[in-house]
Design a protein around this motif. Structure first.
Motif, mmCIF file in Angstrom:
data_model
loop_
_atom_site.group_PDB
_atom_site.id
_atom_site.type_symbol
_atom_site.label_atom_id
_atom_site.label_comp_id
_atom_site.label_asym_id
_atom_site.label_seq_id
_atom_site.Cartn_x
_atom_site.Cartn_y
_atom_site.Cartn_z
ATOM 1 N N ALA A 190 -7.405 -0.865 -0.031
ATOM 2 C CA ALA A 190 -6.311 -1.823 0.154
ATOM 3 C C ALA A 190 -4.973 -1.221 -0.256
ATOM 4 C CB ALA A 190 -6.584 -3.086 -0.654
ATOM 5 N N GLU A 191 -4.985 -0.387 -1.285
ATOM 6 C CA GLU A 191 -3.759 0.244 -1.764
ATOM 7 C C GLU A 191 -3.275 1.357 -0.841
ATOM 8 O OE1 GLU A 191 -4.806 -0.347 -6.530
ATOM 9 O OE2 GLU A 191 -4.865 1.646 -5.604
ATOM 10 N N SER A 192 -4.199 1.969 -0.128
ATOM 11 C CA SER A 192 -3.852 3.126 0.698
ATOM 12 C C SER A 192 -3.184 2.687 1.999
ATOM 13 C CB SER A 192 -5.098 3.965 0.988
ATOM 14 O OG SER A 192 -6.035 3.227 1.753
ATOM 15 N N GLU A 193 -2.674 3.659 2.722
ATOM 16 C CA GLU A 193 -1.887 3.397 3.920
ATOM 17 C C GLU A 193 -2.601 2.449 4.887
ATOM 18 O OE1 GLU A 193 0.063 5.846 7.709
ATOM 19 O OE2 GLU A 193 -0.880 6.939 6.031
ATOM 20 N N GLY A 194 -1.883 1.411 5.302
ATOM 21 C CA GLY A 194 -2.404 0.476 6.290
ATOM 22 C C GLY A 194 -3.305 -0.610 5.752
#
Length: 397
Positions: free
Chosen positions: A48-52
């Motif tokens: 969820a924190e990562s890109e997209g």
């Protein structure tokens, strides 16, 4: 897709046909599906924190319920809530629902719009009647609208109930005192992260962040794609992350803010009360994660003033929050409600004591302060002000 609440499909029905995934997207799709399969909360948080974020609604329909603590077998919602007593806030709900779906989804007919409004109204009222101790707040409909447009209908009541009682409970109390207490964390975060900006904003109260934090930004972000992507991380992280998100947005605007003199708090408040456009959400989320790692809430002075029953503390561990029951949330709700009452009585008592400090003298004042502390904790029909008035009448006769 299952039929939605009130007979409406749980999707918007207006989404463009899916495009072919890139290799990166395919890899991430697989990673999210694998994390959902094993209900791996830590992995979902990192995704969820990562890109997209979770990339698409079909993945969010798997991930969001897990993050909210829903089990694999959620019973089909019943319509028995219709038979429950009317909630005191239903008139306000209807006023807000009438203003819903302004920005998204696009290109609806008037009939489609009315059906979705009816669905949203039924969803919100079902929660309020089923859990009548909750107090509706303006902006709750914005949060509910996002869930309604993303999740399957059969999951909506349970998902919204758990979100309301275990994640945003502070905003559904009789008063907004706990919501204001959350905002007090923002200056502390700025003090540690950017002392110069903190001093520049020291004359501006953090109320500019109320709309964003109160509504999980759903009132201020006007595209479904952006708010859904932000919900990915807000549901994956602990509730206090929302506060760090706003602090990050403030820091990202430091150049703009320094163009305004610090002795113009009204202008600074006006700037900060509106989110910048466009929002680089991926960058802001990554910076908020880093900000929270460098300045955790336990190190903030205002953290001590947060109730132990606040969602900021009871849901500090997201994994533990997923295991909490709605009965746990109701118990913490009761504790916070009593604390609010006691704090308000104490403020009224202190004001009354200060007003009558001269007629009593120091000795009388000391005795009265002790009585105030004792009486403010008691449940009486007269109330603390009545007790104090009776005591003061004796002192000043």
């Amino acid at each position: 897709m299952e039929p939605g609440l009130g007979g409406l499909d749980g999707s918007t029905g207006l989404e463009p046909p899916p495009k072919e995934k890139t290799a990166w997207e395919s890899e991430k799709f697989q990673a999210v599906e694998e994390a959902c399969k094993w209900r791996d909360l830590d992995k979902l948080r990192k995704l969820a924190e990562s890109e997209g974020g979770f990339l698409a609604d079909e993945l969010r329909q798997q991930a969001w319920p897990i993050l909210l603590g829903l089990g694999p077998d959620v019973p089909t919602p019943a319509d028995s809530w219709n038979e429950l007593p009317r909630h005191q806030d239903e008139d306000q709900v209807q006023l807000d629902v009438d203003r819903a779906f302004v920005y998204y989804p696009k290109d609806q007919t008037s009939t489609q719009l009315e059906i979705q409004k009816a669905q949203l109204s039924s969803l919100i009222i079902s929660i309020l009647r089923t859990y009548p101790y909750l107090h509706y707040f303006q902006g709750y409909h914005d949060i509910s609208q996002v869930l309604l447009l993303v999740l399957p209908a059969r999951l909506l009541p349970t998902a919204l109930a758990r979100l309301s009682i275990l994640r945003i409970r502070d905003f559904m109390l009789p008063k907004l005192d706990p919501a204001i207490a959350q905002l007090r964390l923002i200056p502390d975060i700025l003090r540690g992260a950017d002392p110069k900006l903190y001093r520049h904003l020291s004359g501006t109260e953090p109320f500019f962040a109320l709309s964003g934090t109160l509504t999980m930004y759903a009132h201020d972000i006007t595209t479904l794609g952006e708010i859904s992507r932000l919900f990915d991380v807000l549901l994956a992280r602990e509730p206090v992350f929302s506060v760090y998100m706003f602090a990050t947005i403030v820091i990202s605007r430091r150049a703009e803010l320094f163009e305004v003199e610090e002795d113009e708090p009204e202008m600074l408040h006006s700037i900060l009360s509106k989110l910048p456009k466009p929002l680089d959400l991926d960058r802001l989320i990554a910076e908020a994660v880093s900000l929270m790692e460098r300045h955790p809430p336990e190190g903030l002075r205002a953290w001590k003033g947060i109730s132990s029953a606040s969602v900021l503390k009871t849901a500090r561990d997201v994994n533990a929050c997923c295991m909490q029951t709605l009965e746990d949330g109701e118990r913490w709700f009761g504790q916070q409600s009593r604390e609010i009452l006691w704090q308000r009585r104490m403020r009224a008592a202190r004001g009354l004591v200060w007003k009558h400090r001269r007629p009593m003298g120091m000795a009388g004042l000391a005795v009265l302060v002790g009585l105030v502390a004792m009486l403010a904790r008691r449940e009486t029909g007269m109330g603390v002000t009545g007790w104090l008035a009776a005591i003061l009448a004796r002192w000043v006769r």
